[in-house]
Each structure stands twice: as C-alpha cells, then as structure tokens.
Design an enzyme around this catalytic site. Sequence first.
Site, PDB file in Angstrom:
ATOM      1  N   HIS A   7       0.832  -1.209   0.000  1.00  0.00           N
ATOM      2  CA  HIS A   7       0.000   0.000   0.000  1.00  0.00           C
ATOM      3  C   HIS A   7       0.863   1.253   0.000  1.00  0.00           C
ATOM      4  O   HIS A   7       2.047   1.206   0.321  1.00  0.00           O
ATOM      5  CB  HIS A   7      -0.976   0.043   1.182  1.00  0.00           C
ATOM      6  CG  HIS A   7      -0.331   0.070   2.542  1.00  0.00           C
ATOM      7  ND1 HIS A   7      -0.034  -1.065   3.243  1.00  0.00           N
ATOM      8  CD2 HIS A   7       0.071   1.095   3.331  1.00  0.00           C
ATOM      9  CE1 HIS A   7       0.514  -0.753   4.412  1.00  0.00           C
ATOM     10  NE2 HIS A   7       0.603   0.566   4.491  1.00  0.00           N
ATOM     11  N   HIS A  79       4.011   7.131   3.636  1.00  0.00           N
ATOM     12  CA  HIS A  79       4.932   5.999   3.487  1.00  0.00           C
ATOM     13  C   HIS A  79       4.463   5.051   2.392  1.00  0.00           C
ATOM     14  O   HIS A  79       3.317   5.116   1.933  1.00  0.00           O
ATOM     15  CB  HIS A  79       5.142   5.248   4.802  1.00  0.00           C
ATOM     16  CG  HIS A  79       3.925   4.553   5.357  1.00  0.00           C
ATOM     17  ND1 HIS A  79       3.071   5.145   6.257  1.00  0.00           N
ATOM     18  CD2 HIS A  79       3.423   3.312   5.139  1.00  0.00           C
ATOM     19  CE1 HIS A  79       2.114   4.288   6.571  1.00  0.00           C
ATOM     20  NE2 HIS A  79       2.289   3.164   5.903  1.00  0.00           N
ATOM     21  N   GLU A 130       7.649   1.058   4.958  1.00  0.00           N
ATOM     22  CA  GLU A 130       7.109   0.043   5.848  1.00  0.00           C
ATOM     23  C   GLU A 130       7.340  -1.302   5.179  1.00  0.00           C
ATOM     24  O   GLU A 130       7.119  -1.450   3.967  1.00  0.00           O
ATOM     25  CB  GLU A 130       5.606   0.285   6.048  1.00  0.00           C
ATOM     26  CG  GLU A 130       4.921  -0.742   6.946  1.00  0.00           C
ATOM     27  CD  GLU A 130       3.425  -0.443   7.135  1.00  0.00           C
ATOM     28  OE1 GLU A 130       2.845   0.322   6.332  1.00  0.00           O
ATOM     29  OE2 GLU A 130       2.843  -0.988   8.097  1.00  0.00           O
TER      30      GLU A 130
HETATM   31 CO    CO Z   1       1.192   1.418   6.269  1.00  0.00          CO
END
Ligand code: CO
Length: 134
Positions: A7, A79, A130
């Site tokens: 994502h 992120h 991440e």
């Molecule tokens: Co995230």
Amino acid sequence: MIGKLNHVAIVVPDLAAGSAIYRDTLGAKVSEPVAMPEHGVTTVFVELPNTKIELLHPMGEDSPIAKFLRRNPDGGMHHICYEVTDIIAARDLLVAAGARVLGDAEPKIGAHNKPVLFLHPKDFCGTLIELEEA
Ligand code: CO
C-alpha cells in the site's frame, strides 16, 4: 528482497473529504473509517486492482502523524509499504547493510494484522518505508 507494493499511505487533514475524493471523484472502492487507537490513527482503506491506498488521519495530538499534518497541512504521501516473505531476515540484512530501523527494531502488528517494521527515510531516498510480512 522486497516483493509486491502492499500500500501507499497518505495523510489527510479531513478523512470524509479524502474518502469522497477517492470514492466519488476517482471512482475507487473505499472502506468506512477504521479506528486504530493502538497506532494513533483512523484509517480508510482504498482498494485498487493491484494495490491499496490508505488514508490516515491522526487520532489525537500525540498521534505519530499529527506532526506530519502540522508540517503538511494539505496532507501528503506518508509511506510506502512493501511486502517481504520473512521480516526478521529482511531486517537483519538491512541492518547489516547499515540501514536504520525505527523504534526498537522489533516487528509490530500493523493495520492488516501482520508484522511490520519502518525504515528510516534518510536511508531510502527520502521515503519512509514500511515492510510487511505477507
Ligand atoms: Co502502512
């Protein structure tokens, strides 16, 4: 080492307005807001055919993204999340290569109930990364 893009997370100053842009203007499938008090955020999940967008809004002034929103009052990209098959192996390789892992470097359970880690943006082209074990 990294696999699929899981994502992209975008901090928004107004979750309802952000949801409406993605649902009504961009025509995407958008979830109801999901409160995640343990992460200090409320999240809306936008499902795309090949990945997800997460709209993040701070929950309280102590939220890790409250400062981001003060610096970026219109919101912005926060992120990128990449999948890895073994998060501990990935972490150990990255630390050996000199990369900095945020916090205590121990994986935490993220928004999708899977272990995640965050990598220092200064080590990765100015982008907070991440890693999610998937
Ligand atoms: Co995230």
